[in-house]
Scaffold this motif. Structure first.
Motif, mmCIF file in Angstrom:
data_model
loop_
_atom_site.group_PDB
_atom_site.id
_atom_site.type_symbol
_atom_site.label_atom_id
_atom_site.label_comp_id
_atom_site.label_asym_id
_atom_site.label_seq_id
_atom_site.Cartn_x
_atom_site.Cartn_y
_atom_site.Cartn_z
ATOM 1 N N ALA A 110 -26.575 26.771 3.968
ATOM 2 C CA ALA A 110 -25.307 26.052 4.142
ATOM 3 C C ALA A 110 -24.121 27.005 4.006
ATOM 4 N N CYS A 111 -24.159 27.883 3.019
ATOM 5 C CA CYS A 111 -23.076 28.869 2.842
ATOM 6 C C CYS A 111 -23.008 29.816 4.036
ATOM 7 N N GLN A 112 -24.156 30.214 4.551
ATOM 8 C CA GLN A 112 -24.175 31.122 5.695
ATOM 9 C C GLN A 112 -23.663 30.443 6.961
ATOM 10 N N LEU A 113 -23.972 29.165 7.132
ATOM 11 C CA LEU A 113 -23.432 28.424 8.267
ATOM 12 C C LEU A 113 -21.940 28.194 8.114
ATOM 13 N N LYS A 114 -21.500 28.034 6.876
ATOM 14 C CA LYS A 114 -20.050 27.921 6.628
ATOM 15 C C LYS A 114 -19.344 29.184 7.107
ATOM 16 N N ASP A 115 -19.951 30.338 6.848
ATOM 17 C CA ASP A 115 -19.373 31.609 7.298
ATOM 18 C C ASP A 115 -19.290 31.685 8.823
ATOM 19 N N LYS A 116 -20.156 30.933 9.514
ATOM 20 C CA LYS A 116 -20.151 30.929 10.978
ATOM 21 C C LYS A 116 -19.207 29.880 11.560
ATOM 22 N N LYS B 92 -18.840 23.103 9.698
ATOM 23 C CA LYS B 92 -18.402 22.230 8.619
ATOM 24 C C LYS B 92 -19.618 21.891 7.757
ATOM 25 N N ILE B 93 -19.413 21.816 6.441
ATOM 26 C CA ILE B 93 -20.526 21.558 5.525
ATOM 27 C C ILE B 93 -20.224 20.319 4.699
ATOM 28 N N GLY B 94 -21.175 19.368 4.693
ATOM 29 C CA GLY B 94 -21.040 18.160 3.889
ATOM 30 C C GLY B 94 -22.208 18.004 2.932
ATOM 31 N N ILE B 95 -21.896 17.674 1.685
ATOM 32 C CA ILE B 95 -22.912 17.464 0.648
ATOM 33 C C ILE B 95 -22.730 16.046 0.114
ATOM 34 N N ILE B 96 -23.738 15.193 0.330
ATOM 35 C CA ILE B 96 -23.674 13.784 -0.027
ATOM 36 C C ILE B 96 -24.850 13.451 -0.945
ATOM 37 N N SER C 110 -16.932 26.906 -3.322
ATOM 38 C CA SER C 110 -17.765 26.987 -2.117
ATOM 39 C C SER C 110 -16.957 26.863 -0.836
ATOM 40 N N GLY C 111 -15.853 26.129 -0.897
ATOM 41 C CA GLY C 111 -15.087 25.869 0.312
ATOM 42 C C GLY C 111 -15.728 24.856 1.236
ATOM 43 N N PHE C 112 -16.822 24.204 0.791
ATOM 44 C CA PHE C 112 -17.466 23.189 1.616
ATOM 45 C C PHE C 112 -16.454 22.088 1.936
ATOM 46 N N VAL D 189 -12.560 17.300 1.288
ATOM 47 C CA VAL D 189 -12.591 15.959 0.697
ATOM 48 C C VAL D 189 -13.562 15.885 -0.475
ATOM 49 N N LEU D 190 -13.134 15.184 -1.528
ATOM 50 C CA LEU D 190 -14.012 14.678 -2.583
ATOM 51 C C LEU D 190 -13.946 13.162 -2.503
ATOM 52 N N LEU D 191 -15.082 12.508 -2.288
ATOM 53 C CA LEU D 191 -15.114 11.048 -2.211
ATOM 54 C C LEU D 191 -16.045 10.522 -3.296
ATOM 55 N N PHE D 192 -15.474 9.820 -4.255
ATOM 56 C CA PHE D 192 -16.200 9.312 -5.415
ATOM 57 C C PHE D 192 -15.992 7.806 -5.543
ATOM 58 N N PRO D 193 -16.793 7.121 -6.365
ATOM 59 C CA PRO D 193 -16.521 5.716 -6.668
ATOM 60 C C PRO D 193 -15.223 5.587 -7.465
ATOM 61 N N VAL D 194 -14.755 4.366 -7.588
ATOM 62 C CA VAL D 194 -13.563 4.121 -8.415
ATOM 63 C C VAL D 194 -13.830 4.545 -9.848
ATOM 64 N N ASP D 195 -15.037 4.271 -10.343
ATOM 65 C CA ASP D 195 -15.445 4.677 -11.685
ATOM 66 C C ASP D 195 -16.236 5.976 -11.576
ATOM 67 N N THR D 196 -15.610 7.099 -11.915
ATOM 68 C CA THR D 196 -16.284 8.398 -11.805
ATOM 69 C C THR D 196 -16.959 8.814 -13.106
ATOM 70 N N ILE D 197 -17.016 7.900 -14.084
ATOM 71 C CA ILE D 197 -17.622 8.237 -15.375
ATOM 72 C C ILE D 197 -19.141 8.168 -15.282
#
Length: 467
Positions: A116-122, A125-129, A162-164, A213-221
């Motif tokens: 993923a990091c190597q593809l980012k260098d190319k 776009k990288i997404g981690i879900i 990471s810059g993802f 983007v960081l996408l989290f629930p309303v409750d991040t605890i």
């Protein structure tokens, strides 16, 4: 003339090689990881879908229909039975490491760079879900290099650096360092690195961010998203995160993208031996894959979809006493074992301890006992003894698994339902069983035959000519 001819021929060969290279590489790559998902987890869910159907009306899982299906060896550098961080490292970097290490070599001497990091260098776009936290073992394997998977703050720093382009999950387990009180809050660090954080789909949809983007629930605890079986319509689920990332990338990823989507709570439910919750989590995971498949149908010559697991959890068995499988009985379970535990604890802490008749009514409502599922006098007696030990004598201790401490009566009731459904378990932890791999799309045939988990990254690395 001869030299000129050779030079021209060499140039044409290079041009042909370049064109072939471009034609060989997928532009859009989806890697779906069902954490803890073994062959029997998939088969149990498939049988359930055939007999009961899903909330969205399907009578089959999609991903087992993919044209490439094989098995993957999961052992780590140190053990025949891997942990999640070692498995994630192998899947992400193409190199095996020691259990509990994340993104480093087996001797913990140097960091490993993920595909993923190597593809980012190319320019990809990288997404981690994930349905766990974004600093958990599986997502962390794609961007972090730390000697221990429990170093959540340091893993979070690696995520920010990471810059993802898109992180979606349950938040961060350790936003402030326990080892260095003067270290910055991770949410501030992400902000400094150009990330915008959104809590809940309403906030995200209103802004429709196109940058990091960081996408989290309303409750991040919480350390994870709610189980699909417990989730309300207002709560963020793994399909919501997958759709948000894919929608974002369809607009912004001009050169291509790599998305890793982890169904992390298949594993959590399997550790707890909660079969109905395993099934509903796997169906939820399949819904995410369906989104990728719809994208694939629009870009069939540019898209690769891989679906696999990091390891098998629980030693799930199908069949226990006769030739029947009664997996459809799991439909009567209305909430997870975790949710049953929460409600039972509230009952115990109240002013009035519920009577056995009250408890029977509760089990009827949530598990279908007595009304939809026959409970023998002996089975009822066993539940009654468990109830008396826990609620009246208060002598019982919580049943501990990797991600849960459950009420003994909740565990006993779920175990009885699993038994009625002809499902058995051999362990509360991982096994050394191979896991499935399903593939479709660009270069999917290269994943045929028995595979090692390191092949997930290394086959693509060869295609992209990345060392």
């Amino acid at each position: 003339m001869t030299k000129l001819f050779r030079f021209t021929l060499f140039g044409l060969l290079l041009l042909g090689s370049s064109l072939m290279y471009g034609a060989q590489t997928p532009k859009y790559i989806f890697l779906f990881i069902g954490d803890g998902m073994g062959f029997n987890h998939v088969e149990a869910t498939q049988i359930y879908a055939e007999k009961v159907g899903t909330d969205t009306g399907e009578r089959s899982l999609l991903f087992p229909t993919f044209p490439v299906m094989t098995q993957v060896c999961t052992r780590s550098a140190s053990h025949l039975i891997t942990c999640s961080s070692a498995a994630a490292t192998a899947l992400a970097t193409g190199e095996k490491t020691t259990n509990y290490v994340i993104g480093m070599d087996a001797e913990k001497k140097h960091g490993l760079k993920s595909l993923a990091c190597q593809l980012k260098d190319k320019g990809y776009k990288i997404g981690i879900i994930t349905s766990a936290s974004i600093d958990h073992a599986t997502p962390g394997g794609f961007y972090a290099s730390q000697p221990d998977r429990s170093m959540y703050y340091e893993i979070g720093v690696d995520a920010a650096n990471s810059g993802f382009d898109f992180f979606g999950g349950a938040g961060l387990l350790e936003p402030r360092s326990k080892r260095n009180p003067s270290a910055p809050c991770l949410y501030d660090l992400f902000n400094q690195k150009g990330y915008s954080m959104y809590c809940g789909m309403k906030a995200y949809n209103r802004n429709h961010a196109k940058d990091k983007v960081l996408l989290f629930p309303v409750d991040t605890i919480r350390g994870s998203l709610e189980y699909a079986l417990d989730r309300s319509d207002k709560e963020l689920g793994l399909p919501d995160l997958t759709k948000a990332c894919l929608d974002n990338f369809e607009e912004t990823a001009k050169k291509g993208f790599f998305m890793m989507v982890e169904g992390g709570k298949i594993d959590w439910a399997a550790h707890a031996h909660d079969a109905a919750t395993v099934v509903t989590e796997t169906i939820d995971f399949d819904q995410c894959i369906r989104m990728a498949y719809e994208f694939y149908k629009k870009h069939p010559n540019e898209t690769l979809i891989l679906v696999t697991a990091d390891h098998e959890t629980g030693g799930l068995g199908l069949g226990n006493s006769n030739m029947n499988l009664n997996i459809e009985l799991l439909k009567h379970q209305q909430c997870s074992q975790e949710a049953l535990t929460k409600t039972m604890r509230e009952m115990k802490s109240g002013e009035m301890i519920p009577s056995w008749e009250d408890m029977k009514a509760f089990l009827k409502k949530n598990l279908g006992f007595w009304d939809q599922i026959t409970i023998t006098p002996r089975e009822e007696l066993e539940l009654l003894v468990c109830y008396e030990e826990s609620f009246l004598k208060k002598k019982s201790k919580d049943v501990v698994s990797l991600y849960a401490k459950d009420e003994p009566l909740a565990v006993a009731a779920i175990a009885l339902l699993d038994k009625k459904a002809s499902i058995g378990w051999t362990t509360k932890t991982h096994t050394g069983a191979p896991v499935p791999l399903y593939a479709i799309g660009k270069q999917a045939h290269l994943y045929s035959g028995r595979r090692d988990n390191t092949d997930m990254a290394n086959i693509l690395r060869k295609l992209f000519n990345i060392k």
